[in-house]
Each structure stands twice: as structure tokens, then as C-alpha cells.
Design a protein around this motif. Sequence first.
Motif, PDB file in Angstrom:
ATOM      1  N   LYS A 353       0.874  -1.179   0.000  1.00 56.39           N
ATOM      2  CA  LYS A 353       0.000   0.000   0.000  1.00 56.39           C
ATOM      3  C   LYS A 353       0.908   1.224   0.000  1.00 56.39           C
ATOM      4  N   GLY A 354       1.452   1.522  -1.173  1.00 56.72           N
ATOM      5  CA  GLY A 354       2.547   2.463  -1.253  1.00 56.72           C
ATOM      6  C   GLY A 354       2.173   3.818  -1.801  1.00 56.72           C
ATOM      7  N   MET A 355       3.054   4.767  -1.566  1.00 60.91           N
ATOM      8  CA  MET A 355       2.945   6.106  -2.113  1.00 60.91           C
ATOM      9  C   MET A 355       4.284   6.523  -2.709  1.00 60.91           C
ATOM     10  N   CYS A 356       4.237   7.130  -3.884  1.00 56.17           N
ATOM     11  CA  CYS A 356       5.399   7.800  -4.448  1.00 56.17           C
ATOM     12  C   CYS A 356       5.499   9.174  -3.785  1.00 56.17           C
ATOM     13  N   VAL A 357       6.727   9.588  -3.485  1.00 53.51           N
ATOM     14  CA  VAL A 357       6.910  10.852  -2.768  1.00 53.51           C
ATOM     15  C   VAL A 357       8.074  11.628  -3.354  1.00 53.51           C
ATOM     16  N   HIS A 358       7.826  12.903  -3.701  1.00 48.93           N
ATOM     17  CA  HIS A 358       8.906  13.843  -3.976  1.00 48.93           C
ATOM     18  C   HIS A 358       9.377  14.437  -2.653  1.00 48.93           C
ATOM     19  N   GLN A 359      10.526  15.108  -2.676  1.00 51.78           N
ATOM     20  CA  GLN A 359      11.178  15.460  -1.425  1.00 51.78           C
ATOM     21  C   GLN A 359      10.899  16.890  -0.946  1.00 51.78           C
ATOM     22  N   ASP A 360      10.015  17.648  -1.598  1.00 50.81           N
ATOM     23  CA  ASP A 360       9.806  19.025  -1.158  1.00 50.81           C
ATOM     24  C   ASP A 360       8.558  19.155  -0.298  1.00 50.81           C
ATOM     25  N   HIS A 361       8.529  20.238   0.492  1.00 48.69           N
ATOM     26  CA  HIS A 361       7.411  20.499   1.396  1.00 48.69           C
ATOM     27  C   HIS A 361       7.130  21.999   1.401  1.00 48.69           C
ATOM     28  N   ALA A 362       5.917  22.363   1.754  1.00 49.38           N
ATOM     29  CA  ALA A 362       5.534  23.771   1.818  1.00 49.38           C
ATOM     30  C   ALA A 362       6.497  24.547   2.702  1.00 49.38           C
ATOM     31  N   GLY A 363       6.834  25.756   2.288  1.00 45.00           N
ATOM     32  CA  GLY A 363       7.627  26.650   3.114  1.00 45.00           C
ATOM     33  C   GLY A 363       9.115  26.466   3.020  1.00 45.00           C
ATOM     34  N   VAL A 364       9.576  25.232   2.791  1.00 43.48           N
ATOM     35  CA  VAL A 364      11.015  24.962   2.836  1.00 43.48           C
ATOM     36  C   VAL A 364      11.575  24.469   1.511  1.00 43.48           C
ATOM     37  N   GLY A 365      10.727  24.184   0.533  1.00 41.92           N
ATOM     38  CA  GLY A 365      11.227  23.656  -0.730  1.00 41.92           C
ATOM     39  C   GLY A 365      11.844  22.292  -0.535  1.00 41.92           C
ATOM     40  N   SER A 366      13.011  22.074  -1.126  1.00 40.28           N
ATOM     41  CA  SER A 366      13.686  20.776  -1.004  1.00 40.28           C
ATOM     42  C   SER A 366      14.548  20.682   0.244  1.00 40.28           C
ATOM     43  N   ALA A 367      14.712  21.788   0.982  1.00 39.02           N
ATOM     44  CA  ALA A 367      15.536  21.801   2.196  1.00 39.02           C
ATOM     45  C   ALA A 367      14.690  21.367   3.390  1.00 39.02           C
ATOM     46  N   VAL A 368      14.357  20.085   3.441  1.00 39.45           N
ATOM     47  CA  VAL A 368      13.428  19.550   4.445  1.00 39.45           C
ATOM     48  C   VAL A 368      14.228  19.063   5.657  1.00 39.45           C
ATOM     49  N   GLY A 754       9.396  28.773   7.131  1.00 42.78           N
ATOM     50  CA  GLY A 754       8.558  28.998   5.964  1.00 42.78           C
ATOM     51  C   GLY A 754       7.086  28.843   6.282  1.00 42.78           C
ATOM     52  N   VAL A 755       6.280  29.221   5.298  1.00 41.75           N
ATOM     53  CA  VAL A 755       4.823  29.140   5.431  1.00 41.75           C
ATOM     54  C   VAL A 755       4.235  28.533   4.155  1.00 41.75           C
ATOM     55  N   GLY A 756       3.042  27.969   4.279  1.00 43.86           N
ATOM     56  CA  GLY A 756       2.356  27.398   3.126  1.00 43.86           C
ATOM     57  C   GLY A 756       0.892  27.207   3.423  1.00 43.86           C
ATOM     58  N   ASN A 757       0.107  26.896   2.379  1.00 43.42           N
ATOM     59  CA  ASN A 757      -1.317  26.664   2.613  1.00 43.42           C
ATOM     60  C   ASN A 757      -1.930  25.595   1.712  1.00 43.42           C
ATOM     61  N   GLY A 758      -1.151  24.989   0.817  1.00 45.57           N
ATOM     62  CA  GLY A 758      -1.675  23.928  -0.030  1.00 45.57           C
ATOM     63  C   GLY A 758      -2.405  24.398  -1.265  1.00 45.57           C
ATOM     64  N   ASP A 759      -2.463  25.699  -1.500  1.00 48.57           N
ATOM     65  CA  ASP A 759      -3.140  26.234  -2.685  1.00 48.57           C
ATOM     66  C   ASP A 759      -2.239  26.038  -3.898  1.00 48.57           C
ATOM     67  N   GLN A 783      -0.140  26.790   7.207  1.00 51.37           N
ATOM     68  CA  GLN A 783       0.873  26.134   8.035  1.00 51.37           C
ATOM     69  C   GLN A 783       2.097  27.024   8.146  1.00 51.37           C
ATOM     70  N   ILE A 784       2.716  27.001   9.319  1.00 49.76           N
ATOM     71  CA  ILE A 784       3.986  27.691   9.531  1.00 49.76           C
ATOM     72  C   ILE A 784       4.954  26.712  10.189  1.00 49.76           C
ATOM     73  N   ILE A 785       6.199  26.738   9.756  1.00 52.77           N
ATOM     74  CA  ILE A 785       7.225  25.809  10.237  1.00 52.77           C
ATOM     75  C   ILE A 785       8.329  26.613  10.908  1.00 52.77           C
ATOM     76  N   LEU A 786       8.627  26.268  12.161  1.00 50.14           N
ATOM     77  CA  LEU A 786       9.648  26.967  12.931  1.00 50.14           C
ATOM     78  C   LEU A 786      10.744  26.007  13.341  1.00 50.14           C
ATOM     79  N   GLN A 787      11.941  26.546  13.534  1.00 52.05           N
ATOM     80  CA  GLN A 787      13.092  25.729  13.925  1.00 52.05           C
ATOM     81  C   GLN A 787      13.663  26.250  15.237  1.00 52.05           C
ATOM     82  N   SER A 788      14.072  25.320  16.080  1.00 48.04           N
ATOM     83  CA  SER A 788      14.615  25.685  17.384  1.00 48.04           C
ATOM     84  C   SER A 788      16.003  26.316  17.254  1.00 48.04           C
ATOM     85  N   MET A 789      16.399  27.011  18.303  1.00 46.36           N
ATOM     86  CA  MET A 789      17.778  27.425  18.455  1.00 46.36           C
ATOM     87  C   MET A 789      18.445  26.493  19.463  1.00 46.36           C
TER      88      MET A 789
END
Length: 815
Positions: A353-368, A754-759, A783-789
Motif C-alpha cells: 500500500k505504497g505512495m510515491c513521494v517527492h522530497q519538497d514540502h511547503a515553506g522549505v522547498g527541497s531543504a526539508v 517557511g509558510v504554506g497553505n496547499g493552494d 501552516q507555519i514551520i519553525l526551527q529551534s535554536m
Amino acid sequence: MMISFKKGYGLLFFISILLLSFQNTEAQKNGAITTARQTESLNKNWKFHLGSANNPEKDFSYGIVRNFTIAGGGGGAVTPKFDDSKWRTVNVPHDWAVELPFEYHKHFDVQSHGYRPVGGFYPENSVGWYRKKFSVEKEKEGQRFVLRFEGVYRDFKLWVNNNYIGGNFGGYTESSFDITDFIEFDKENLIVLRVDATQYEGWFYEGAGIYRNVALETFTPVHIPEYGVYVYAKVEKSQAKVVAQTTVKNQEGKIAECTVSSYVMDAKGTQVTPTRTEKLKIKNNETQQVEQNFSIKNPLLWGLNTPNLYRLVSIVKKDGKIIDNIETEFGVRTFDYNATTGFSLNGESMKIKGMCVHQDHAGVGSAVPDALVYYRIKLLKEMGVNAYRCSHNPPSKSVLEACDKLGMMVMDEIRVIGTGKENLDQFERLVKRDRNHASIMLWSLGNEETGVQNTDLGRRMAHTLVQRQKELDPSRLSTYGGNNGINFKGINQEMDVRGFNYHIKELDDYHKEHPTQPIVFSEVSSMVSSRGMYAKDSIKGYLPDYDLNKPGWGQRAEEWWKFTVDRPWLMGGFVWTGFDYRGEPTPFTWPNVNSHFGIMDVCGFPKNTYYYYQSWWTDKDVIKIYPHWNGHKAGDKVNVWCNTNADEVELFLNGKSLGKKTMPRNSHLEWDVIYEPGKLEAVGLKNGKTIRTAVETTSAPYQLVLTPDRQAINADGNDVSVINVTVLDKQGREIPDAMNLIQFQLKGNATILGVGNGDPSSHEADKCMDGNWKRSLFNGKCQIILQSMEQAGEFTLTATAEGVQAAAVSIIMKK
């Protein structure tokens, strides 16, 4: 996975470091295992500036200065004296392409890469320079030093202290460089990269820059080299036969005598095998390999719900002292591919029961970041997915580590088939890097190589790759994603497992003609929809969020899955795709900038078909009705769908029954409902248990809500917090069609990634480079993605929007 005193790689490495704290028999004999091997993250504080692919003056004189003429004699940005004070400071992973504005271009490749202005048409945006300073203590002199880049897109050149070191051509291939001779001790050292993303590798969004982790590795001259441990297990009745191959390299300048000791530990830190020791005598600049065999009684098997992992401990001693130590996680499990009965894991028959997946995500592009990778794979698991196809390129190490720990099988894939020196080297590095991971079920040797897949050239290249794969990893099989249907000649002749991309009508005939070759849908469905939209809009580029629309080559979700479950010999398949991704906006072009294929959008928000798969791929109580109950006109006929695994469902509108229906297996239910505002409710009966859901007509937006994925994250500078935004009406009901513009303010020790909304047609910024962070809701969500210090404490995110109550959430950061 190598576990070796790593600094700051997020949640997954935090887990790995915890594992090191367990005591083991060898440590008790020799005291704590302390060696010279260290791995230091170099993710922080790089200087970055765009260069130019066609103008040396804008490219810091690259191309007109002598950067390759004499040792230490470079010019321009590679020299230590170069002034980079006006360059921007960035942390890696970093993708500069996602920072650029969208730009229309009629060329297909620009469209397929999501209309980001990077590539041959945009020389001013297609080269980036990175500079990083670091120091090394005098006490480490005499050690070896290696720089490791997990992924740089794309073609880069590397200098250390004004000395050219080398480069890497593949945008998805891990690369490493021994920089021992160039280290200055107790002084400032300088790393410089020139990254050229002019040439595309794929036909989808690929990003640009140092988009995966960077580390400095330190170890003794006599050591286990890169990818120097290979371990796999075979299950025989109630025992696991473990084969461990360990390579040792000598760079000491003279003959070295040493020992290699190995043993296996379980996840609790208990030694479960005897220690095996071999003596070695290695000439300078040579390597030797030892093979050691172990037996584990009644092993704990790695499985989808019980992802048990063991650790092979490999210790190198010289003169009685430990000089190197590596711990390698692996799993004990059995994959079986049967042309008659299909696929099984550990003897349990199941569908892939598989899914093909590219490596990018909203807000961050390919730097996931690593922790965001973990978040995404967890979303897939919750849907019922049991296998992940790396489409169409080698994954980050964090993908495989997350799949190992969460119980997700993986089809690991190369970017392009080829046996020339460059491509063969990339393939070998992939297999050597990844072969210890428990999650990998198949190697994929390419995808839709239409130029060669039916040719003898394709067959010869495939033969070479399959033979090399079996030499490097005899424990697994290979496949290939072919979109050539019933054709057997060429690449398919060499495949252990035949991968079908679509061509569903030809599958039965192919199986009859080749009854001994196992078959899997390496790619299937390609159903297209836009989250929360219920009418096609060819101008703005939206499709209804039903399992209705598909391109000419594709199938609806229900269509391919019913076909698959009716054929025991068909192992299952990988849906195109788990998430929307940038580029490939089929069936539209501009203003669409990302795909519609995802079962979730680019943020990971589920579309409605998510619940179809969850109904039939899990044992959860699932009941979902749609569309939402806003925006219709009184008297309109509304086509209502229900995805559920209940036995029967009754639909009610404002308390009045609209009829009860029996749920056909692997299907869905529909009612045509004359709209009136209020409450539409579905009540299901599943094994005698009542399950229910409802959609209601909501009132005006009243209050924002922030929902984090976790209340606490690690204060390591790498962990992330994913915070989803919704809006409620005064009665506390989520508004599914809200489009409010949200403003964000952050206080505390964190940064916004970064930020995103799926539109799929939004041209809002993923990276608000002016510091004014904002994003519109798309059908009720963003959606908003934050990173710790690296400081413990907390941060507080506040979200505001005009005319509604604000929301705030605080996240704790723990050391």
C-alpha cells in the motif's frame, strides 16, 4: 545507520544518541567506548550570495581568475581574505530556489519545475556561493578529517583554505571529501562551495543549494572507512543468521596490526551474540575486509507495527586500545516476492500500500529538516501507507532512518539509469550508503527511461546494474518503473520484479505471458484533485476534491485498488503521489505552480481521497462525508460522498433521514441531496458499533486556532515545530472555506523556516524575506514551520487576522 556522537541533527539523531547511553558487555570490559571518531554538524552560519552563470563580474570573478592553476592560488570568493560581510547568513539545509518569486515562462521545463526562475533561462539565479568558517583543535592533529555533504543541488566545486578539493555532479548523491592535508590547527579554516543549478536533472521541482545536512567527520588513520560496514540477516526457523562484513583502512604511513571485534545488541542495549574477533595486518593505504557470522535465537522481527532494530557494534583495536567504533542499526525480516501469491513480509501475506513521494514540502522547498521528514512519514503511516517510493531520486538519510523507526518499507531509487563512470559511481554510493537499512524492500534502477527501456542498450545497462547490486547487496531484489506496458524486451528482461507504471489494462496479459515474474505497480493512479474545492476552475486551476478526475494514463483510487485486491498475484502498488509537490501542474499551466496528484497537499493536509485509503488500508473507525456545507444555494442538488469502512451508513439532513445504504467493500457511498443550510450527518454501523461524522453550515470567522505537532521540541538548533492554522466561528466550528490573511509574530529562541497553505495556484511567498511573515488560509488551513535554536526555553507564536480573535501558542525547547 552510523551512530557517532553527532551534534544537532534533530529528532532522529536525538533518538540515536539516546541509544548510545545503553551499557554493553564490551564497554564493561574496557570502560566507556571512547574513540577519536566524531561527527560534528556544520549546518549553522554559512555565508550565502547568488553568483551568475554567464557574467563573471557578478560571479565574483569566477571563470576569469585562476582557481585551478596552482595549489592555494585561487582568486575571488574562494580566497580567505575575500570580504563576505555583506553576504547573507544562512543555515543549511538551504534551498535558494524557494526564496525566489514565481515567474511565468512558456518553456515546459520551467513549468514542470514550478515556475521558479532557476535553470538555463535564468543565469542570474542559477549559481550560488557558500562560505563557512570553522576551527579544529591542535590536539586533533594526526587524525583524518572528512567533509560530508548529504545533498547539494546541483553541480558544485569545493575549496578548503583556497585549495581546490573536488566536486560532485549528481544533485541527489551524497559526497565526501578527505580534507586532512588542508586543515589548519588552532586557526580559522574556510570552506567555499560554488553550486551551479543551471542544468536540470528531473522534470519536477528540484530546488537549489546545500539542501541536506553537512558534517565534519574525524577519525584515526586506522579506521573503518566510508560505508565500511555491511550487515544483513537471514531468518531460518527460530534463528536469524547475521552476516557482518567490516572493512578497515590503514592510512598510518606504515603497516598496521589491529583487531576487528563485532557483536550484536538489541534495542535495550543487551548483547545478544558472542563477540567475534579477527586479527588484521594491513599495509599502508590498503584495506582489508573481514566477515563475521552470528546467530540470534528467537529474534524480534522488524515489521510494520513492530519496527524492531538491532545494532551491530564494530570495534577496531590497536595495541589493545579502541581506536574506532561504529554502531550500525539493522533489522531481521523476510521479504518474499511470489509471482503466484504476491508479496509477504515475515511470512504474512499483504498488499503493498505504497505512495510515491517527492522530497519538497511547503515553506522549505527541497531543504526539508530531519524532523519534518519524520512528520511527513508519520502522516503517511496514519493513512495506512506501508511503503514509500523515493520518486525519482536517492532519498535523504533521514527518510530511511524515519522509515526504519516508524515501520515503513522503502523502494530506494536512482535518479537515472546509466553505467558510465559517473552514473555507476552514483549507483554504487547509493547502495553502499543505504543497504543496512531495515526498511528497504527493493532497489529501483530507474523510471520511465523512454529512450532506452525497450532497447538492447537498456538491457545491457540494466544487466550491469543488477549484477553490481547483487554483489554489493545480495539480500535484496531490483525493479524498474516502466511505462512500456506489456513490452518485455530491454530493461524489463533483467528485472527480478516487474514494475508497471500504469498500463493497467495490459497487466493480466503480461502476467499470463510471464507467469514466473513477480509484478508490482511501481506507479499507479495519478488521480488529480484540489483540497477543499468542489468545482473545476480552468482559469485559476482547481479540480474537485473527489475521486473523479485523472489524466489519460491514470486511474481513480477506487479503480486501481479494486483491480489490485482482486488479483492475489499482484503485489500492490505505489500511488502517484502521497503529497502534492512543486511543479507538474497537470492538467493546467500558469497560474498553477504545483501538482494536484497528492493524496495530501504540499502541507500534508489531507484531501478527501485520504479517507478512502484510510478506510480500506487501516482498521481505524473511519467515516468522512463531503463536500462541506457552506456556499451552496438553497434548492441546489449537492452530490454527497461518504468514505468509510462501516458496514452501513444512514445520512441525515437537519435530523431527517435521507436513507440508509450498505457499504460495498473497497468502494464509497453517494447521495444526491437537495441543499438546505444546517447540519448534514452520517451515522455508520461497524461491527455493531456506531460511528458518526457531520458537516455544518458555519457562521462568520470568529477565532484563530494554532495547533502544533508537538508541545516540546529539542533545543538543538535543528528540530522543528509544525504549527497548523485554522479558524472557528463563534460556535467553535471549523470554517472549511475560510481564506483569511494570517499575520505571524514570533517571540523567543526560534526561527521561522517557511509558510504554506496547499493552494496549487498561490503565488504568495514561502519565505517572507522582509521578515513580515504572513500567509492566507486556503480552504480553512495554512501552516507555519519553525526551527529551534540551541538555547533551552520557549518561544511563542502569535497569529492575527483582520476581524477575528488572535491565537497564540508556546512551545518548550528542551536540552
